[in-house]
Design an enzyme around this catalytic site. Structure first.
Site, PDB file in Angstrom:
ATOM      1  NE  ARG A  33       0.912   3.166  12.968  1.00 19.42           N
ATOM      2  CZ  ARG A  33       0.044   4.036  13.434  1.00 19.42           C
ATOM      3  NH1 ARG A  33       0.467   5.056  14.170  1.00 19.42           N
ATOM      4  NH2 ARG A  33      -1.241   3.907  13.180  1.00 19.42           N
ATOM      5  CE  LYS A  74      -7.206   6.810   4.344  1.00 18.83           C
ATOM      6  NZ  LYS A  74      -5.826   6.355   4.224  1.00 18.83           N
ATOM      7  CG  ASP A  76     -11.625  18.433  -4.942  1.00 19.74           C
ATOM      8  OD1 ASP A  76     -12.565  19.234  -5.153  1.00 19.74           O
ATOM      9  OD2 ASP A  76     -10.443  18.793  -4.834  1.00 19.74           O
ATOM     10  CE  LYS A  87      -2.584   1.673   3.543  1.00 22.99           C
ATOM     11  NZ  LYS A  87      -2.470   3.155   3.560  1.00 22.99           N
ATOM     12  CG  ASP A 129      -4.888   4.618   1.578  1.00 21.50           C
ATOM     13  OD1 ASP A 129      -6.020   5.005   1.213  1.00 21.50           O
ATOM     14  OD2 ASP A 129      -4.590   4.391   2.773  1.00 21.50           O
ATOM     15  CB  THR A 150      -9.393   2.547  11.640  1.00 14.31           C
ATOM     16  OG1 THR A 150      -8.307   2.903  10.801  1.00 14.31           O
ATOM     17  CG2 THR A 150     -10.222   1.509  10.940  1.00 14.31           C
TER      18      THR A 150
HETATM   19  O1  C5P Z   1       0.202   1.434  10.980  1.00 18.20           O
HETATM   20  P1  C5P Z   1      -1.224   0.994  10.803  1.00 18.20           P
HETATM   21  O2  C5P Z   1      -1.385  -0.505  10.734  1.00 18.20           O
HETATM   22  O3  C5P Z   1      -2.145   1.642  11.814  1.00 18.20           O
HETATM   23  O4  C5P Z   1      -1.592   1.560   9.365  1.00 18.20           O
HETATM   24  C1  C5P Z   1      -2.878   1.607   8.875  1.00 18.20           C
HETATM   25  C2  C5P Z   1      -2.863   2.136   7.473  1.00 18.20           C
HETATM   26  O5  C5P Z   1      -4.177   2.112   6.980  1.00 18.20           O
HETATM   27  C3  C5P Z   1      -2.364   3.567   7.312  1.00 18.20           C
HETATM   28  O6  C5P Z   1      -1.615   3.610   6.096  1.00 18.20           O
HETATM   29  C4  C5P Z   1      -3.611   4.404   7.178  1.00 18.20           C
HETATM   30  O7  C5P Z   1      -3.428   5.499   6.314  1.00 18.20           O
HETATM   31  C5  C5P Z   1      -4.573   3.412   6.548  1.00 18.20           C
HETATM   32  N1  C5P Z   1      -5.993   3.595   6.828  1.00 18.20           N
HETATM   33  C6  C5P Z   1      -6.532   3.622   8.104  1.00 18.20           C
HETATM   34  N2  C5P Z   1      -7.877   3.786   8.294  1.00 18.20           N
HETATM   35  C7  C5P Z   1      -8.682   3.892   7.249  1.00 18.20           C
HETATM   36  C8  C5P Z   1      -8.169   3.844   5.947  1.00 18.20           C
HETATM   37  C9  C5P Z   1      -6.812   3.673   5.771  1.00 18.20           C
HETATM   38  O8  C5P Z   1      -5.787   3.469   9.067  1.00 18.20           O
HETATM   39  N3  C5P Z   1      -9.993   3.982   7.431  1.00 18.20           N
END
Ligand code: C5P
Length: 238
Positions: free
Chosen positions: A209, A64, A67, A36, A62, A118
């Protein structure tokens, strides 16, 4: 046929450090379904980041996007030339914007609608003046995305089971907020373990992460995949 669990993992390469990005592409690219590419890398190097990730895996871009319909359609059209599998737009852009995005991507890139991020929960929603439980909003927005021609939606693991029961099986459900048992939640609020998210019906898990922040990313991925072996999953549901 038993799905290959590694194919259901998308590793979030959230960095603007090019050496780090390249290193993660090499470590994760050959071992998971998708890489991603997010805003940090794309804003820094644009299409070169996608090209680099594509050298070792399929790519989920990603961005997002959010607009007016004409602008989002133009951006999706431009993304279509990059050879990525998925691009994200915000469901809160509304039906007209979602339709414009889906039509612009038709046959070249699959559009996923991000429902509620999230890191948001009922309290953060109330702070925006939006009352009611997150799952109702997510359900409404995911239905809107499906009716507007989007290929799928991004939601937290907490909403997957409900969306799976409400939407066609072909609608792709993608869940970030994945945390192996005992891992810190960081800024995420609506989280679950990889096994829980798959059991709830997720098609694709976005993991950042817990893998990229590990001292040994390759071992962290191995552990995560071991927890998803058919035997482990059967034991958990039995
Ligand atoms: O590090 P972590 O596992 O929290 O990363 C989650 C990834 O998912 C990040 O790249 C974040 O931008 C993306 N994301 C998110 N929540 C969403 C959509 C995408 O955390 N609703």
């Amino acid at each position: 046929m038993t799905p290959n669990r590694a194919d259901q993992i998308a590793v979030a390469l959230d960095t603007s450090d090019r050496d780090q990005f390249r290193h993660w592409c090499g470590v994760f690219g050959p071992r998971v379904g998708l890489l991603k590419v997010g805003l940090e890398a794309f804003v820094r190097w644009g299409p070169a980041a996608v090209e680099e990730a594509r050298a070792s895996a399929r790519v989920f871009l990603d961005l997002k996007l959010h607009d007016i319909p004409n602008t989002v359609a133009g951006a999706v059209e431009a993304v279509s030339d990059l050879g990525v599998d998925y691009v994200t737009v915000h469901a809160s852009g509304g039906a007209e914007m979602l339709r414009a995005a889906a039509e612009a991507g038709q046959g070249r890139v699959r559009v996923l609608a991000v429902t509620l991020l999230t890191h948001m929960d009922a309290e953060s929603l109330a702070g925006l003046g939006v009352e009611g439980p997150p799952e109702v909003l997510v359900s409404t927005w995911a239905r809107l995305a499906a009716d507007s021609g989007c290929a799928g939606a991004v939601c937290s693991p907490h909403e997957v089971a409900r969306l799976r029961s409400e939407l066609p099986r072909s609608f792709v459900l993608v869940t970030p907020g994945i945390r192996p048992a005992g891992a810190p939640s960081d800024d995420q609020k609506r989280t679950a373990t990889p096994a829980e998210a798959l059991a709830a019906g997720a098609d694709l898990l976005v993991v950042g992460r817990p893998l990229t922040g590990s001292d040994n990313p390759r071992a962290a991925l191995r552990r995560l995949l071991a927890g998803l072996s058919p035997r482990k999953l059967a034991r958990r549901s039995g």
